[in-house]
Design a protein around this motif. Structure first.
Motif, PDB file in Angstrom:
ATOM      1  N   UNK A 126       0.844  -1.185   0.000  1.00 28.90           N
ATOM      2  CA  UNK A 126       0.000   0.000   0.000  1.00 28.90           C
ATOM      3  C   UNK A 126       0.890   1.249   0.000  1.00 28.90           C
ATOM      4  N   UNK A 127       0.364   2.406  -0.438  1.00 23.69           N
ATOM      5  CA  UNK A 127       1.194   3.612  -0.517  1.00 23.69           C
ATOM      6  C   UNK A 127       1.881   3.996   0.793  1.00 23.69           C
ATOM      7  N   UNK A 128       1.267   3.666   1.914  1.00 22.61           N
ATOM      8  CA  UNK A 128       1.884   4.013   3.205  1.00 22.61           C
ATOM      9  C   UNK A 128       2.933   2.989   3.640  1.00 22.61           C
ATOM     10  N   UNK A 129       3.188   1.984   2.778  1.00 21.50           N
ATOM     11  CA  UNK A 129       4.199   0.987   3.090  1.00 21.50           C
ATOM     12  C   UNK A 129       3.676  -0.240   3.798  1.00 21.50           C
ATOM     13  N   UNK A 185      -0.243  -0.742 -10.048  1.00 15.58           N
ATOM     14  CA  UNK A 185      -0.453   0.696  -9.853  1.00 15.58           C
ATOM     15  C   UNK A 185       0.879   1.399  -9.600  1.00 15.58           C
ATOM     16  N   UNK A 186       1.363   2.204 -10.562  1.00 14.91           N
ATOM     17  CA  UNK A 186       2.637   2.897 -10.345  1.00 14.91           C
ATOM     18  C   UNK A 186       2.597   3.877  -9.187  1.00 14.91           C
ATOM     19  N   UNK A 187       1.408   4.385  -8.844  1.00 14.42           N
ATOM     20  CA  UNK A 187       1.308   5.346  -7.741  1.00 14.42           C
ATOM     21  C   UNK A 187       1.657   4.692  -6.405  1.00 14.42           C
ATOM     22  N   UNK A 188       1.322   3.417  -6.234  1.00 16.86           N
ATOM     23  CA  UNK A 188       1.674   2.714  -4.999  1.00 16.86           C
ATOM     24  C   UNK A 188       3.189   2.647  -4.860  1.00 16.86           C
ATOM     25  N   UNK A 189       3.855   2.265  -5.952  1.00  9.66           N
ATOM     26  CA  UNK A 189       5.312   2.172  -5.920  1.00  9.66           C
ATOM     27  C   UNK A 189       5.951   3.535  -5.685  1.00  9.66           C
TER      28      UNK A 189
END
Length: 219
Positions: free
Chosen positions: A8-11, A48-52
């Motif tokens: 997830x985006x928050x790691x 999803x590139x935004x997650x990375x």
């Protein structure tokens, strides 16, 4: 690869499928059991590139996610991480390399391994559709850091091209030749497709073997 987790985006990490008994069976054989970690919301969504990018943004965010991946291995008894991050942007190249190098170092310090799935390509900075995701992967640097380097050789044709085969042997040979020029061949694994496409409806539709048999029976 035994279990699937999604970053997830928050790691943080969200499980897709976790089977502790299966891990125990693998160790009894004995086999090494790795957890696959993706940059997807779930098994049915697109990468999803935004997650990375959120995880790769800073040294601190990278280190936080690395710590969680190492802890994941220790908590669930995995022998390592299988990193399957796809659809990265070309601008992620340096931060992605730094992340993989840090992850490899921390996993190795904990006596764990790291495998990575990478796109197929025949040059470092390919051109054309999907080039950005391929340019984000520095074969030489990534290959030096990881234990297993898995080249996904099923991108010759797809939604980003016209109809055609997923991977013909001559093309796969060129992909592997480039990989071997950058990475120790002993680390390289060949990723092959167990699916096909139905090209008849515009955008190709994924088909499994049972789907193909149903089409044959119908038409």
């Amino acid at each position: 690869d035994l279990d699937w987790w999604h970053a997830r985006p928050d790691g943080s990490l969200v499980p897709e499928s976790v089977d502790p008994a299966f891990v125990g069976e693998a160790h009894a054989d004995p086999l090494r059991g790795f957890a696959t970690v993706t940059n997807r919301l779930n098994d049915y969504s697109a990468f999803d590139p935004a997650i990375a990018e959120a995880i790769l943004a800073t040294q601190a965010t990278r280190a936080r996610h690395v710590a969680r991946l190492v802890a994941l291995c220790k908590t669930h008894g995995y022998d390592g991480i299988d990193l399957d991050w796809e659809s990265l942007r070309a601008g992620d190249r340096a931060s992605f390399t730094a992340f993989v190098q840090l992850l490899a170092a921390r996993l190795h310090a904990a006596a764990k391994g790291l495998s990575i799935a990478v796109y197929d390509k025949t040059s470092d900075y390919p051109t054309g559709t999907e080039a950005g995701a391929r340019a984000a992967e520095d074969y030489r640097a990534l290959g030096a850091a990881v234990d297993e380097f898995k080249v996904l050789t099923f991108g010759q044709h797809g939604s980003f091209t016209g109809p055609g085969p997923l991977s013909v042997p001559a093309w796969m040979t060129r992909v592997l030749a480039y990989a071997e020029s950058q990475v120790n061949p002993a680390k390289i694994y060949l990723g092959v497709p167990f699916y096909g496409f139905d090209w008849g409806q515009g955008t190709p539709r994924y088909l499994l073997w049972t789907d193909a048999q149903a089409l044959l029976a119908t038409y």
